[in-house]
Design a protein around this motif. Sequence first.
Motif, PDB file in Angstrom:
ATOM      1  N   THR A 184      54.964 -67.632 -37.545  1.00 34.53           N
ATOM      2  CA  THR A 184      54.433 -67.154 -38.819  1.00 34.53           C
ATOM      3  C   THR A 184      53.166 -66.353 -38.572  1.00 34.53           C
ATOM      4  O   THR A 184      52.286 -66.795 -37.832  1.00 34.53           O
ATOM      5  CB  THR A 184      54.111 -68.326 -39.766  1.00 34.53           C
ATOM      6  N   LEU A 185      53.082 -65.198 -39.207  1.00 32.12           N
ATOM      7  CA  LEU A 185      51.887 -64.359 -39.145  1.00 32.12           C
ATOM      8  C   LEU A 185      51.133 -64.501 -40.462  1.00 32.12           C
ATOM      9  O   LEU A 185      51.717 -64.385 -41.542  1.00 32.12           O
ATOM     10  CB  LEU A 185      52.269 -62.892 -38.924  1.00 32.12           C
ATOM     11  N   GLY A 202      55.930 -61.151 -34.545  1.00 34.84           N
ATOM     12  CA  GLY A 202      54.770 -61.065 -33.674  1.00 34.84           C
ATOM     13  C   GLY A 202      53.907 -59.867 -34.006  1.00 34.84           C
ATOM     14  O   GLY A 202      54.099 -59.201 -35.043  1.00 34.84           O
ATOM     15  N   SER A 235      49.654 -74.818 -32.147  1.00 30.23           N
ATOM     16  CA  SER A 235      49.671 -73.546 -31.416  1.00 30.23           C
ATOM     17  C   SER A 235      49.255 -72.425 -32.366  1.00 30.23           C
ATOM     18  O   SER A 235      50.067 -71.869 -33.094  1.00 30.23           O
ATOM     19  CB  SER A 235      51.084 -73.296 -30.862  1.00 30.23           C
ATOM     20  N   VAL A 236      47.949 -72.100 -32.357  1.00 31.35           N
ATOM     21  CA  VAL A 236      47.379 -71.138 -33.306  1.00 31.35           C
ATOM     22  C   VAL A 236      46.536 -70.127 -32.541  1.00 31.35           C
ATOM     23  O   VAL A 236      45.697 -70.497 -31.717  1.00 31.35           O
ATOM     24  CB  VAL A 236      46.505 -71.830 -34.370  1.00 31.35           C
ATOM     25  N   SER A 252      54.015 -63.066 -29.718  1.00 30.73           N
ATOM     26  CA  SER A 252      55.041 -63.448 -30.691  1.00 30.73           C
ATOM     27  C   SER A 252      54.584 -64.682 -31.455  1.00 30.73           C
ATOM     28  O   SER A 252      53.712 -65.432 -31.007  1.00 30.73           O
ATOM     29  CB  SER A 252      56.371 -63.726 -29.993  1.00 30.73           C
ATOM     30  N   CYS A 253      55.185 -64.884 -32.630  1.00 29.98           N
ATOM     31  CA  CYS A 253      54.778 -66.023 -33.460  1.00 29.98           C
ATOM     32  C   CYS A 253      55.907 -66.444 -34.383  1.00 29.98           C
ATOM     33  O   CYS A 253      56.829 -65.671 -34.667  1.00 29.98           O
ATOM     34  CB  CYS A 253      53.538 -65.678 -34.280  1.00 29.98           C
ATOM     35  N   HIS A 286      53.608 -66.862 -26.834  1.00 27.78           N
ATOM     36  CA  HIS A 286      54.111 -67.227 -28.156  1.00 27.78           C
ATOM     37  C   HIS A 286      53.193 -68.260 -28.793  1.00 27.78           C
ATOM     38  O   HIS A 286      52.716 -69.195 -28.138  1.00 27.78           O
ATOM     39  CB  HIS A 286      55.524 -67.798 -28.067  1.00 27.78           C
ATOM     40  N   TYR A 287      52.992 -68.106 -30.092  1.00 28.36           N
ATOM     41  CA  TYR A 287      52.216 -69.067 -30.885  1.00 28.36           C
ATOM     42  C   TYR A 287      53.008 -69.396 -32.139  1.00 28.36           C
ATOM     43  O   TYR A 287      53.719 -68.549 -32.676  1.00 28.36           O
ATOM     44  CB  TYR A 287      50.850 -68.481 -31.265  1.00 28.36           C
ATOM     45  N   ASP A 288      52.844 -70.601 -32.614  1.00 34.80           N
ATOM     46  CA  ASP A 288      53.493 -70.966 -33.878  1.00 34.80           C
ATOM     47  C   ASP A 288      52.898 -70.156 -35.034  1.00 34.80           C
ATOM     48  O   ASP A 288      53.624 -69.721 -35.941  1.00 34.80           O
ATOM     49  CB  ASP A 288      53.317 -72.458 -34.162  1.00 34.80           C
ATOM     50  N   PHE A 289      51.576 -69.942 -34.982  1.00 37.09           N
ATOM     51  CA  PHE A 289      50.880 -69.208 -36.039  1.00 37.09           C
ATOM     52  C   PHE A 289      49.900 -68.221 -35.417  1.00 37.09           C
ATOM     53  O   PHE A 289      49.160 -68.580 -34.500  1.00 37.09           O
ATOM     54  CB  PHE A 289      50.101 -70.162 -36.960  1.00 37.09           C
ATOM     55  N   ILE A 290      49.901 -66.999 -35.937  1.00 37.24           N
ATOM     56  CA  ILE A 290      48.881 -66.017 -35.586  1.00 37.24           C
ATOM     57  C   ILE A 290      48.162 -65.624 -36.868  1.00 37.24           C
ATOM     58  O   ILE A 290      48.794 -65.315 -37.886  1.00 37.24           O
ATOM     59  CB  ILE A 290      49.478 -64.771 -34.909  1.00 37.24           C
TER      60      ILE A 290
END
Length: 395
Positions: free
Chosen positions: A200-201, A188, A29-30, A197-198, A3-7
Motif C-alpha cells: 500500500t502506498l 511501488g 514493514s514501513v 515495491s509496496c 519491498h515494504y508493506d507500506f510506503i
Amino acid sequence: MSHYDFIVIGAGVIGTSVAHHLAAQGAQSVLVIEQGTIGAGTTSQSSGLLRTHYSVRQNVELARSSWWAFNNFAEYVGDDEASCGLVKCGYLICSPEGDKLEPLHASLAAQQDMGIEVRLLDKGEAHERLPIASFDDAALIGFEPEAGFADAYLVATGFARSARRRGVRIMEGVKVTDVVREGRRVTGVATSAGNFSCGTLISTQNIWTPELAGWIGVPLPVKPERHTVLALECEGAAYSFKMPAFKDLGSAGMLYYRSYGGSQMLVSEGVVGETLNSPETEQGDISLDYVAEVGAQVAERFPAYEIAGLASSWTGVYDVTPDWNPVLGKVADIEGLVVGFGFSGHGFKLSPGIGKILAQHALGQPTDVSLAPYALDRFASGALLVGKYGSGAVS
C-alpha cells in the motif's frame, strides 16, 4: 527491489504521524520517503494554533482526539523526553452582529453538545483574559480552555523518532519520481534512489500532490496558496503566554492571534490567500502596504498596537481544496493507494487524528472518524464539506 508493506510519501507532520500510527498499530514493514528533511516543508511554516473549534463536525471530532495527543505528547509517542512545545493558554473567539454571529453560535453549541468544554463570556470576562484587547463590538464571545499552541516541527520530529524506534525506515533527501503500477493497482514507487515495491502506498504530499495526479492520471483538486504571518511588537501591551489565542470574526481578514513570546504578537489572516502557479515553500514578498492594512485591523481590536512595530514576518503555504477541507482515503478505482491532502490550514491541528485514521484505513481497520465525508468524489457529487464561516481556515 526492496519491498515494504507500506510506503509513505512525505515526512511532514501528517506523513510522520501516519508512520507512527502504522507502527504503533503493528505494521512491521514501513518506509517513509522525504524529498527534503523531516518537517522542513510546509510543516515548518505552521503558526501552531491548537483548538477544537470548527463548524464541520468531523473536524471537531478529529481536533478533539488530536488535542489529547498534544496534551499528553510524551505518553502518546512513548518517549518521556518528547515534547510538542505545548502552551495551554486557551482560545477566544468572538463575533459582532452580522453574518458570522449565527455560525459562531451554532458552532459553539455543537461543541458543547459533543461534550467539549466551551464557555460563553461577557465582555468583562473576555477582557480579564485578554486585557490588551477591546471587545466593545462583541455580540458573542466563546472561550475554549483546552486549547493553545505548539511547535509543529517538534511534533513532526517526535512522530518520526517514535516511528524509527518501532522499526520504520525514513529516507531523507530522496525524491519520488513516479508510481509503479500493474493495471489499476499501485505496486511501488520510482525514486532518485531506485525503485521500491509496496503493498500500500500512502501519499501525504501536501502542495506536491499534483505530482501524484500526473502519475496516476486522476485529477486531484488542490492548489498551493500562500499566507503571510506577522510578528508585531508593542512594549506597552505585551501579548503574554498566559493570554489566550484569539480569533476575530469581526475583522475583514478574520484575523487570528497568539503570543509570540516577550512582548510580541503573532497575527495572520484566516481568509483566501495568494494562489501560486506551482508548489514552492520559498519565502514570498510581503509589501509594506499589506503590513499597514493588517496593522490597521489589529489596532481596531488592540488599540495600543496602533504604534506597534514589525518584529518579523514570513510566509507559509497551504494545500487548499475547493471546500477548504482535506481529501482522505482512496482515489477513484486505483487500488493500493491511500491519500491525505488538501488540509487547507488545518493539518497541524488535526495531525494526530488524521495520522491515526489514515493508518487504520491502510491497515483495513475501522476508522475512529468516518472517511466518507472526506472522500474525493464529494467534489463530483456536490456533497462538499463547506464550513459555516465561508472560505478560510476556520472550517
